[in-house]
Design a protein around this motif. Structure first.
Motif, PDB file in Angstrom:
ATOM      1  N   THR A 138       0.836  -1.198   0.000  1.00 24.99           N
ATOM      2  CA  THR A 138       0.000   0.000   0.000  1.00 24.99           C
ATOM      3  C   THR A 138       0.872   1.250   0.000  1.00 24.99           C
ATOM      4  OG1 THR A 138      -1.828  -1.129   1.113  1.00 24.99           O
ATOM      5  CG2 THR A 138      -1.775   1.276   1.276  1.00 24.99           C
ATOM      6  N   LEU A 139       1.919   1.247   0.818  1.00 23.49           N
ATOM      7  CA  LEU A 139       2.846   2.378   0.848  1.00 23.49           C
ATOM      8  C   LEU A 139       3.529   2.539  -0.511  1.00 23.49           C
ATOM      9  CD1 LEU A 139       4.225   4.675   2.365  1.00 23.49           C
ATOM     10  CD2 LEU A 139       5.860   2.988   3.267  1.00 23.49           C
ATOM     11  N   ASP A 140       3.878   1.434  -1.147  1.00 16.11           N
ATOM     12  CA  ASP A 140       4.484   1.507  -2.486  1.00 16.11           C
ATOM     13  C   ASP A 140       3.544   2.179  -3.481  1.00 16.11           C
ATOM     14  OD1 ASP A 140       6.813   0.275  -1.630  1.00 16.11           O
ATOM     15  OD2 ASP A 140       6.243  -1.703  -2.384  1.00 16.11           O
ATOM     16  N   VAL A 141       2.264   1.795  -3.448  1.00 15.03           N
ATOM     17  CA  VAL A 141       1.281   2.401  -4.352  1.00 15.03           C
ATOM     18  C   VAL A 141       1.156   3.893  -4.050  1.00 15.03           C
ATOM     19  CG1 VAL A 141      -1.156   2.475  -5.015  1.00 15.03           C
ATOM     20  CG2 VAL A 141      -0.007   0.257  -4.737  1.00 15.03           C
ATOM     21  N   LEU A 142       1.030   4.247  -2.784  1.00 16.26           N
ATOM     22  CA  LEU A 142       0.889   5.660  -2.411  1.00 16.26           C
ATOM     23  C   LEU A 142       2.069   6.488  -2.892  1.00 16.26           C
ATOM     24  CD1 LEU A 142      -0.512   5.577   1.239  1.00 16.26           C
ATOM     25  CD2 LEU A 142      -1.623   6.560  -0.773  1.00 16.26           C
ATOM     26  N   THR A 143       3.282   5.984  -2.710  1.00 14.65           N
ATOM     27  CA  THR A 143       4.451   6.766  -3.104  1.00 14.65           C
ATOM     28  C   THR A 143       4.559   6.896  -4.624  1.00 14.65           C
ATOM     29  OG1 THR A 143       5.892   4.834  -2.849  1.00 14.65           O
ATOM     30  CG2 THR A 143       5.770   6.351  -0.999  1.00 14.65           C
ATOM     31  N   ARG A 144       4.038   5.924  -5.349  1.00 13.69           N
ATOM     32  CA  ARG A 144       4.011   6.065  -6.813  1.00 13.69           C
ATOM     33  C   ARG A 144       2.992   7.119  -7.232  1.00 13.69           C
ATOM     34  NH1 ARG A 144       3.919   0.325  -7.016  1.00 13.69           N
ATOM     35  NH2 ARG A 144       1.784   0.397  -7.776  1.00 13.69           N
ATOM     36  N   VAL A 145       1.887   7.220  -6.507  1.00 13.83           N
ATOM     37  CA  VAL A 145       0.797   8.124  -6.884  1.00 13.83           C
ATOM     38  C   VAL A 145       1.049   9.558  -6.412  1.00 13.83           C
ATOM     39  CG1 VAL A 145      -1.664   8.621  -6.558  1.00 13.83           C
ATOM     40  CG2 VAL A 145      -0.909   6.277  -6.956  1.00 13.83           C
ATOM     41  N   ILE A 146       1.444   9.728  -5.155  1.00 14.49           N
ATOM     42  CA  ILE A 146       1.567  11.088  -4.619  1.00 14.49           C
ATOM     43  C   ILE A 146       2.981  11.461  -4.194  1.00 14.49           C
ATOM     44  CG2 ILE A 146      -0.831  11.256  -3.875  1.00 14.49           C
ATOM     45  CD1 ILE A 146       0.079  10.645  -1.028  1.00 14.49           C
ATOM     46  N   GLY A 147       3.912  10.560  -4.309  1.00  9.87           N
ATOM     47  CA  GLY A 147       5.287  10.883  -3.931  1.00  9.87           C
ATOM     48  C   GLY A 147       5.562  10.705  -2.455  1.00  9.87           C
ATOM     49  N   ARG A 148       4.975  11.552  -1.627  1.00 11.26           N
ATOM     50  CA  ARG A 148       5.228  11.466  -0.190  1.00 11.26           C
ATOM     51  C   ARG A 148       3.906  11.536   0.560  1.00 11.26           C
ATOM     52  NH1 ARG A 148       6.548  13.446   4.737  1.00 11.26           N
ATOM     53  NH2 ARG A 148       8.615  13.007   5.532  1.00 11.26           N
ATOM     54  N   PRO A 149       3.475  10.392   1.109  1.00 14.06           N
ATOM     55  CA  PRO A 149       2.245  10.408   1.911  1.00 14.06           C
ATOM     56  C   PRO A 149       2.514  11.042   3.270  1.00 14.06           C
ATOM     57  CG  PRO A 149       3.227   8.235   1.959  1.00 14.06           C
ATOM     58  CD  PRO A 149       4.062   9.071   1.031  1.00 14.06           C
ATOM     59  N   GLY A 150       1.481  11.091   4.086  1.00 12.58           N
ATOM     60  CA  GLY A 150       1.655  11.553   5.458  1.00 12.58           C
ATOM     61  C   GLY A 150       2.511  10.562   6.232  1.00 12.58           C
ATOM     62  N   PRO A 151       2.754  10.840   7.503  1.00 17.75           N
ATOM     63  CA  PRO A 151       3.608   9.976   8.321  1.00 17.75           C
ATOM     64  C   PRO A 151       3.112   8.531   8.363  1.00 17.75           C
ATOM     65  CG  PRO A 151       3.127  12.031   9.464  1.00 17.75           C
ATOM     66  CD  PRO A 151       2.250  11.996   8.256  1.00 17.75           C
ATOM     67  N   VAL A 152       4.098   7.615   8.406  1.00 17.68           N
ATOM     68  CA  VAL A 152       3.809   6.181   8.469  1.00 17.68           C
ATOM     69  C   VAL A 152       4.768   5.552   9.467  1.00 17.68           C
ATOM     70  CG1 VAL A 152       3.644   4.008   7.190  1.00 17.68           C
ATOM     71  CG2 VAL A 152       3.111   6.177   6.028  1.00 17.68           C
ATOM     72  N   LEU A 153       4.220   4.779  10.398  1.00 16.50           N
ATOM     73  CA  LEU A 153       5.009   4.044  11.388  1.00 16.50           C
ATOM     74  C   LEU A 153       5.037   2.558  11.046  1.00 16.50           C
ATOM     75  CD1 LEU A 153       3.581   5.489  14.730  1.00 16.50           C
ATOM     76  CD2 LEU A 153       5.890   5.838  13.836  1.00 16.50           C
ATOM     77  N   ALA A 154       6.080   1.878  11.483  1.00 13.15           N
ATOM     78  CA  ALA A 154       6.131   0.411  11.420  1.00 13.15           C
ATOM     79  C   ALA A 154       6.579  -0.090  12.782  1.00 13.15           C
ATOM     80  CB  ALA A 154       7.097  -0.061  10.347  1.00 13.15           C
ATOM     81  N   ASP A 155       6.027  -1.229  13.187  1.00 13.89           N
ATOM     82  CA  ASP A 155       6.437  -1.780  14.470  1.00 13.89           C
ATOM     83  C   ASP A 155       7.615  -2.725  14.267  1.00 13.89           C
ATOM     84  OD1 ASP A 155       5.358  -4.125  13.440  1.00 13.89           O
ATOM     85  OD2 ASP A 155       4.009  -4.475  15.101  1.00 13.89           O
TER      86      ASP A 155
END
Length: 153
Positions: free
Chosen positions: A57-74
């Motif tokens: 999902t993050l890969d798709v977002l970065t292809r579409v908008i470049g930089r999404p809002g903040p994202v955390l990973a555990d």
């Protein structure tokens, strides 16, 4: 904005939701894990996806908008948290996605520092940019379709 300037701006943005911003800064500086608890539901909610869906999902977002809002990973990448506008969790209808909204707290690492448990995949920049939930949902659908194609389901 420089790296140090962006980190300072991100810190100010994050601690603005803390009941005691100075205590939050103190916790970040002195906690050996480099994390603090912050309340969701004030400036942002967090939609929590399983890692196997979150990364595509993050890969798709970065292809579409470049930089999404903040994202955390555990730790272990089992879950990812996407910062979305406050109130999103109360209206979210999707299944398989947990949410942290009003009345919940999340573990937040200091921007720009590595921690042992949770880390920023997309660090806040202090501008208040959040991921649009409708765009996140579309990216999730695209990622799920891509995963289904890859596994032949």
């Amino acid at each position: 904005m420089t790296g140090a300037g962006a980190a300072k701006s991100a810190v100010e943005w994050l601690v603005s939701v803390a009941p005691d911003p100075e205590a939050c800064r103190w916790e970040w500086e002195r906690n050996p894990l480099g994390v603090a608890l912050l309340p969701a539901g004030k400036q942002w909610d967090v939609l929590i996806l399983p890692g196997e869906l979150g990364y595509p999902t993050l890969d798709v977002l970065t292809r579409v908008i470049g930089r999404p809002g903040p994202v955390l990973a555990d730790f272990g990448d089992a879950r990812m948290g996407f910062f979305v506008p406050a109130g999103t969790v109360a209206r979210w209808l999707g299944t398989g996605v947990r949410g942290a909204g009003c009345g919940t707290w999340i573990v937040v690492p200091y921007p720009g520092r590595s921690t042992g448990g949770v880390r920023w995949l997309v660090s806040p920049d202090g501008s208040g940019t959040l991921t649009d939930p409708a765009l996140l949902e579309l990216a999730m659908h695209e990622a799920a379709a891509q995963l289904a194609r890859e596994t032949g389901e």
